[in-house]
Design an enzyme around this catalytic site. Structure first.
Site, PDB file in Angstrom:
ATOM      1  N   GLY A 122       0.894  -1.201  -0.046  1.00 35.31           N
ATOM      2  CA  GLY A 122      -0.042  -0.089   0.165  1.00 35.31           C
ATOM      3  C   GLY A 122       0.915   1.115  -0.038  1.00 35.31           C
ATOM      4  O   GLY A 122       1.847   1.421   0.680  1.00 35.31           O
ATOM      5  N   GLY A 186      24.792  -6.331  20.090  1.00 31.31           N
ATOM      6  CA  GLY A 186      23.581  -5.917  20.603  1.00 31.31           C
ATOM      7  C   GLY A 186      22.957  -6.849  21.824  1.00 31.31           C
ATOM      8  O   GLY A 186      22.531  -7.964  21.443  1.00 31.31           O
ATOM      9  N   VAL A 189      17.060  -6.491  24.164  1.00 34.34           N
ATOM     10  CA  VAL A 189      15.950  -7.466  24.258  1.00 34.34           C
ATOM     11  C   VAL A 189      16.050  -8.620  23.244  1.00 34.34           C
ATOM     12  O   VAL A 189      15.878  -9.862  23.662  1.00 34.34           O
ATOM     13  CB  VAL A 189      14.625  -6.700  24.421  1.00 34.34           C
ATOM     14  CG1 VAL A 189      13.458  -8.083  24.583  1.00 34.34           C
ATOM     15  CG2 VAL A 189      14.295  -5.317  25.222  1.00 34.34           C
ATOM     16  N   ILE A 190      16.088  -8.160  22.084  1.00 31.03           N
ATOM     17  CA  ILE A 190      16.236  -9.317  21.230  1.00 31.03           C
ATOM     18  C   ILE A 190      17.413 -10.178  21.071  1.00 31.03           C
ATOM     19  O   ILE A 190      17.357 -11.312  21.247  1.00 31.03           O
ATOM     20  CB  ILE A 190      15.986  -8.775  19.762  1.00 31.03           C
ATOM     21  CG1 ILE A 190      14.339  -8.120  19.698  1.00 31.03           C
ATOM     22  CG2 ILE A 190      16.134  -9.855  18.493  1.00 31.03           C
ATOM     23  CD1 ILE A 190      14.029  -7.416  18.525  1.00 31.03           C
ATOM     24  N   VAL A 243      31.635  -2.980  17.375  1.00 31.49           N
ATOM     25  CA  VAL A 243      32.138  -3.975  16.033  1.00 31.49           C
ATOM     26  C   VAL A 243      32.633  -2.800  15.206  1.00 31.49           C
ATOM     27  O   VAL A 243      31.986  -1.965  14.828  1.00 31.49           O
ATOM     28  CB  VAL A 243      31.080  -4.754  15.680  1.00 31.49           C
ATOM     29  CG1 VAL A 243      31.522  -5.484  14.481  1.00 31.49           C
ATOM     30  CG2 VAL A 243      30.734  -5.522  16.986  1.00 31.49           C
ATOM     31  N   ALA A 274      21.573  -7.395  16.114  1.00 35.14           N
ATOM     32  CA  ALA A 274      20.418  -7.178  16.965  1.00 35.14           C
ATOM     33  C   ALA A 274      20.648  -5.813  17.622  1.00 35.14           C
ATOM     34  O   ALA A 274      20.608  -5.743  18.658  1.00 35.14           O
ATOM     35  CB  ALA A 274      20.114  -8.143  17.981  1.00 35.14           C
ATOM     36  N   HIS A 449      -2.541 -18.649  47.878  1.00 38.51           N
ATOM     37  CA  HIS A 449      -1.280 -19.140  48.332  1.00 38.51           C
ATOM     38  C   HIS A 449      -1.476 -20.677  47.980  1.00 38.51           C
ATOM     39  O   HIS A 449      -2.310 -21.310  47.983  1.00 38.51           O
ATOM     40  CB  HIS A 449      -1.037 -19.203  49.810  1.00 38.51           C
ATOM     41  CG  HIS A 449       0.112 -19.984  50.586  1.00 38.51           C
ATOM     42  ND1 HIS A 449       1.230 -19.493  50.525  1.00 38.51           N
ATOM     43  CD2 HIS A 449      -0.114 -21.070  51.131  1.00 38.51           C
ATOM     44  CE1 HIS A 449       2.228 -20.170  50.794  1.00 38.51           C
ATOM     45  NE2 HIS A 449       1.330 -21.311  51.190  1.00 38.51           N
TER      46      HIS A 449
HETATM   47  P1  FAD Z   1       4.627  -4.942  12.240  1.00 35.63           P
HETATM   48  O1  FAD Z   1       4.436  -6.279  13.056  1.00 35.63           O
HETATM   49  O2  FAD Z   1       6.042  -4.825  11.854  1.00 35.63           O
HETATM   50  O3  FAD Z   1       3.651  -5.398  10.842  1.00 35.63           O
HETATM   51  C1  FAD Z   1       3.724  -4.461   9.954  1.00 35.63           C
HETATM   52  C2  FAD Z   1       3.321  -5.297   8.708  1.00 35.63           C
HETATM   53  O4  FAD Z   1       3.030  -4.048   7.604  1.00 35.63           O
HETATM   54  C3  FAD Z   1       4.190  -6.182   8.177  1.00 35.63           C
HETATM   55  O5  FAD Z   1       3.502  -7.230   7.761  1.00 35.63           O
HETATM   56  C4  FAD Z   1       4.661  -5.603   7.214  1.00 35.63           C
HETATM   57  O6  FAD Z   1       5.031  -6.548   6.050  1.00 35.63           O
HETATM   58  C5  FAD Z   1       3.507  -4.693   6.367  1.00 35.63           C
HETATM   59  N1  FAD Z   1       3.968  -3.546   5.671  1.00 35.63           N
HETATM   60  C6  FAD Z   1       4.890  -2.757   5.682  1.00 35.63           C
HETATM   61  N2  FAD Z   1       4.901  -1.579   4.622  1.00 35.63           N
HETATM   62  C7  FAD Z   1       3.810  -2.068   3.893  1.00 35.63           C
HETATM   63  C8  FAD Z   1       2.887  -1.407   3.080  1.00 35.63           C
HETATM   64  N3  FAD Z   1       3.837  -0.363   2.371  1.00 35.63           N
HETATM   65  N4  FAD Z   1       2.003  -2.118   2.242  1.00 35.63           N
HETATM   66  C9  FAD Z   1       1.637  -3.217   2.848  1.00 35.63           C
HETATM   67  N5  FAD Z   1       1.989  -3.674   4.081  1.00 35.63           N
HETATM   68  C10 FAD Z   1       3.137  -3.156   4.596  1.00 35.63           C
HETATM   69  N6  FAD Z   1       7.134  -7.421  20.765  1.00 35.63           N
HETATM   70  C11 FAD Z   1       6.234  -7.740  21.990  1.00 35.63           C
HETATM   71  O7  FAD Z   1       5.431  -6.769  22.345  1.00 35.63           O
HETATM   72  N7  FAD Z   1       6.806  -8.723  22.764  1.00 35.63           N
HETATM   73  C12 FAD Z   1       7.469  -9.567  22.155  1.00 35.63           C
HETATM   74  O8  FAD Z   1       7.618 -10.712  22.946  1.00 35.63           O
HETATM   75  C13 FAD Z   1       8.385  -9.435  21.037  1.00 35.63           C
HETATM   76  N8  FAD Z   1       9.159 -10.114  20.673  1.00 35.63           N
HETATM   77  C14 FAD Z   1       9.983  -9.677  19.567  1.00 35.63           C
HETATM   78  C15 FAD Z   1      11.076 -10.725  18.983  1.00 35.63           C
HETATM   79  C16 FAD Z   1      11.321 -10.296  17.933  1.00 35.63           C
HETATM   80  C17 FAD Z   1      12.539 -11.416  17.397  1.00 35.63           C
HETATM   81  C18 FAD Z   1      11.303  -9.405  17.103  1.00 35.63           C
HETATM   82  C19 FAD Z   1      11.975  -8.935  15.918  1.00 35.63           C
HETATM   83  C20 FAD Z   1      10.329  -8.325  17.554  1.00 35.63           C
HETATM   84  C21 FAD Z   1       9.538  -8.514  18.867  1.00 35.63           C
HETATM   85  N9  FAD Z   1       8.791  -7.714  19.242  1.00 35.63           N
HETATM   86  C22 FAD Z   1       7.963  -8.106  20.570  1.00 35.63           C
HETATM   87  C23 FAD Z   1       8.236  -6.374  18.760  1.00 35.63           C
HETATM   88  C24 FAD Z   1       6.943  -6.639  17.861  1.00 35.63           C
HETATM   89  O9  FAD Z   1       7.104  -7.747  16.915  1.00 35.63           O
HETATM   90  C25 FAD Z   1       6.546  -5.321  17.223  1.00 35.63           C
HETATM   91  O10 FAD Z   1       6.430  -4.311  18.159  1.00 35.63           O
HETATM   92  C26 FAD Z   1       5.348  -5.598  16.511  1.00 35.63           C
HETATM   93  O11 FAD Z   1       5.235  -6.315  15.489  1.00 35.63           O
HETATM   94  C27 FAD Z   1       4.976  -4.026  15.931  1.00 35.63           C
HETATM   95  O12 FAD Z   1       3.528  -4.346  15.301  1.00 35.63           O
HETATM   96  P2  FAD Z   1       3.142  -3.471  13.922  1.00 35.63           P
HETATM   97  O13 FAD Z   1       1.812  -3.856  13.847  1.00 35.63           O
HETATM   98  O14 FAD Z   1       3.437  -1.868  14.264  1.00 35.63           O
HETATM   99  O15 FAD Z   1       4.268  -3.652  13.043  1.00 35.63           O
HETATM  100  P1  AMP Z   2      17.082  -3.212  21.639  1.00 38.18           P
HETATM  101  O1  AMP Z   2      17.117  -1.571  21.196  1.00 38.18           O
HETATM  102  O2  AMP Z   2      16.647  -3.684  22.726  1.00 38.18           O
HETATM  103  O3  AMP Z   2      16.743  -4.012  20.323  1.00 38.18           O
HETATM  104  O4  AMP Z   2      18.733  -3.388  21.867  1.00 38.18           O
HETATM  105  C1  AMP Z   2      19.613  -2.997  20.578  1.00 38.18           C
HETATM  106  C2  AMP Z   2      20.935  -3.158  21.458  1.00 38.18           C
HETATM  107  O5  AMP Z   2      21.982  -3.065  20.648  1.00 38.18           O
HETATM  108  C3  AMP Z   2      21.142  -1.741  22.300  1.00 38.18           C
HETATM  109  O6  AMP Z   2      21.545  -2.241  23.828  1.00 38.18           O
HETATM  110  C4  AMP Z   2      22.325  -0.845  21.839  1.00 38.18           C
HETATM  111  O7  AMP Z   2      22.994  -0.293  22.638  1.00 38.18           O
HETATM  112  C5  AMP Z   2      23.100  -2.162  20.893  1.00 38.18           C
HETATM  113  N1  AMP Z   2      24.009  -1.476  19.986  1.00 38.18           N
HETATM  114  C6  AMP Z   2      23.400  -0.712  18.876  1.00 38.18           C
HETATM  115  N2  AMP Z   2      24.613  -0.614  18.081  1.00 38.18           N
HETATM  116  C7  AMP Z   2      25.466  -1.307  18.405  1.00 38.18           C
HETATM  117  C8  AMP Z   2      26.728  -1.529  17.722  1.00 38.18           C
HETATM  118  N3  AMP Z   2      27.257  -0.942  16.391  1.00 38.18           N
HETATM  119  N4  AMP Z   2      27.402  -2.496  18.330  1.00 38.18           N
HETATM  120  C9  AMP Z   2      27.212  -3.028  19.498  1.00 38.18           C
HETATM  121  N5  AMP Z   2      25.944  -2.885  20.209  1.00 38.18           N
HETATM  122  C10 AMP Z   2      25.253  -2.013  19.627  1.00 38.18           C
END
Ligand code: FAD
Ligand code: AMP
Length: 478
Positions: A122, A186, A189-190, A243, A274, A449
């Site tokens: 979109g 990094g 969290v991730i 890095v 990450a 409890h």
């Molecule tokens: P997204 O989930 O990124 O969805 C956006 C969607 O829009 C995607 O499908 C994308 O393809 C689509 N899109 C983008 N541009 C366009 C376009 N122009 N047209 C059509 N479609 C489009 N959050 C938590 O709260 N708890 C967790 O445990 C957690 N764990 C995570 C673990 C990992 C490894 C990662 C990477 C993220 C994690 N997160 C977690 C973060 C969480 O995934 C995001 O905060 C969340 O997905 C954001 O939701 P959103 O709807 O804003 O976007």
């Molecule tokens: P988050 O924002 O929880 O996904 O964490 C990303 C982490 O990556 C943060 O702790 C940052 O300080 C770290 N980070 C960002 N850039 C770099 C880098 N160039 N080298 C090492 N760690 C980084």
């Protein structure tokens, strides 16, 4: 003639699909456009969260924890496993099934609620026209548009992805074998969640973190405890490590980094980058729309997620605030309700945050550091899981619950948890804070409890020096 909707949502991640479903519930004619493709190149709903984030990472965290418990704790609980072995293929297949069940579930919810799902990309052409490029290109019209395009991993010049040896979080959820030595840039969290998964499955894990302070976003006491626990699990966390260069040589990644002692070189089999995520705004809107981005590249919105264009909203990772699925979902519901004429808002002061490591880390509200910086006087109630019967019975009596309450009003200002199931325990404290509870309100509430949640109760009692299951100096006269 272009098809006309009351609402078009661009993006079907947690923010976008929640907005679409809530709008349809409220009677709006709604379409949701999304360009995600699964590994079979089929359109899939759920965005990053369901396909490559929250859900697959939690499936692997749960399975890998199950493996470690069986391996390391079975015998002392009287369970002897002979020939316990890891079938990574089956573990990944379980994760993939969880994902496909849930993404299909969203498709069903769209169907039953009457949301039109349009696979494709979109682009906002004007405040009420969206171009969709899919199998063919079409333009649709809408009274309201919500941008929910989410975010993408940040790339590092010093560690360019090749999808095999140097990878992002999505590839790291599907390694075909457990790397012998895994590097992660990094320790956020991730990085910590992925590092935990692969460490539990047998990898040596090296985390290179640029900041000198470990987990600077969390309470300092929690961060110290986490660092101790993660190090004991074998995560090699190097702080202040920047890095400089990564290159692949003979199936090995050679990483050069710098810290205060100079330059170092490490070799790993796989390297995960990450270091954070950036908002997806590329090609999301035609420049002539005049849509405003903020200085970090997020779509600029107010507290009700209104952009600078009338009837155009943005929610989730593509706007300011924590990049968390539930924050985006709440924004999605709020915007749909406001479009339908309801009064609705998000309370950004009580967004729970969780890190799903072992121990789990969770928090809501202010840290001690933030309260000190703001000059706000507070009292602390802390209760360790070592004194909680249920945690002992689980064999996981690590960590604590800490409640911060305003010294004058006693209103709870922040709760910080580290320990077993803290991702669940934080919910009660979010509820308490949302209702403006005092620590005394929580202290006067009954908790079952033996449960882990009693640690929350005892921490509330501890604020006024009257926790039962730890020795506290009596501070108040009866
Ligand atoms: P997204 O989930 O990124 O969805 C956006 C969607 O829009 C995607 O499908 C994308 O393809 C689509 N899109 C983008 N541009 C366009 C376009 N122009 N047209 C059509 N479609 C489009 N959050 C938590 O709260 N708890 C967790 O445990 C957690 N764990 C995570 C673990 C990992 C490894 C990662 C990477 C993220 C994690 N997160 C977690 C973060 C969480 O995934 C995001 O905060 C969340 O997905 C954001 O939701 P959103 O709807 O804003 O976007
Ligand atoms: P988050 O924002 O929880 O996904 O964490 C990303 C982490 O990556 C943060 O702790 C940052 O300080 C770290 N980070 C960002 N850039 C770099 C880098 N160039 N080298 C090492 N760690 C980084």
């Amino acid at each position: 003639m272009a098809e006309r909707y009351d609402l078009i949502v661009i993006g079907a991640g947690p923010a976008g699909y929640t907005a679409a479903i809530r709008a349809a519930q409220l009677g709006l004619k709604t379409a949701c456009v999304d360009d995600w493709r699964d590994e079979k190149n089929q359109p899939a709903l759920g965005g990053t969260c369901l396909n490559a984030g929250c859900i697959p990472s939690k499936a692997l965290l749960e399975s890998s924890e199950f493996y470690v418990l069986a391996r390391d704790q079975g015998a002392q609980r009287g369970l002897k496993f002979s020939g316990l072995s890891l079938d990574l293929g089956a573990m990944l297949a379980h994760k993939d099934k969880v994902v496909s069940d849930l993404t299909r579930g969203i498709a069903t919810l769209f169907k039953v609620n009457g949301v039109t799902w349009i696979p494709g990309r979109g682009k906002l052409l004007s405040k009420n026209r969206v171009e969709i490029t899919g199998q063919n290109t079409q333009t649709v019209e809408a009274e309201h548009v919500i941008l929910a395009s989410g975010s993408t991993p940040v790339n590092l010049k010093s560690a360019a992805h090749d999808g095999r040896f140097i990878v992002d979080s999505q590839n790291a959820l599907a390694f075909e074998a457990v790397p012998k030595r895994l590097g992660i840039i990094g320790a956020g969290v991730i990085g910590l969640e992925l590092g935990s998964v692969w460490r539990r499955l047998g990898a040596e894990v090296l985390l290179l973190e640029a900041q000198e302070e470990f987990l600077s976003i969390v309470d300092e006491q929690v961060a110290r405890e986490a660092h101790k626990q993660f190090s004991a699990q074998g995560l090699d966390i190097r702080l202040g490590a920047r890095v400089l260069e990564s290159r692949v040589e003979k199936n090995t990644v050679v990483v050069r980094y710098q810290d205060k002692n100079g330059e170092h070189v490490e070799k790993v089999d796989r390297l995960i980058v990450a270091v954070g995520r950036r908002p997806n705004t590329e090609n999301l809107f035609a420049p002539e729309t005049g849509l405003l981005l903020d200085e970090w590249g997020f779509v600029h919105v107010d507290e009700h997620c209104r952009s600078n264009l009338p009837n155009v909203y943005a929610i989730g990772d593509v706007v300011r605030g924590p990049m968390l699925a539930h924050k985006g979902m709440e924004e999605g519901a709020m915007v749909a309700e406001r479009i339908a004429g309801h009064v609705s808002q998000v309370d950004y002061d009580v967004v729970p945050c969780v890190i799903y490591t072992d121990p789990e880390i969770a928090w809501v509200g202010k840290t001690e550091k933030a309260l000190k910086q703001a000059g706000e006087a507070y009292r602390v109630g802390l209760f360790p899981f070592a004194a909680n019967g249920r945690a002992k019975a689980m064999g996981n009596a690590v960590g604590f619950v800490k409640i911060l309450a305003n010294a004058e009003t006693d209103r709870v200002r922040g709760v910080h948890l580290i320990g077993p199931h803290c991702s669940e325990l934080v919910a009660a404290t979010v509820l308490a804070m949302s209702y403006g509870a005092s620590s005394e309100d929580m202290a006067l509430t009954m908790f079952a409890h033996p449960t882990l949640s009693e640690a929350v109760h005892e921490a509330a009692l501890a604020v006024s020096g009257r926790a039962i299951h730890i020795a506290q100096i009596k501070r108040s006269k009866p």
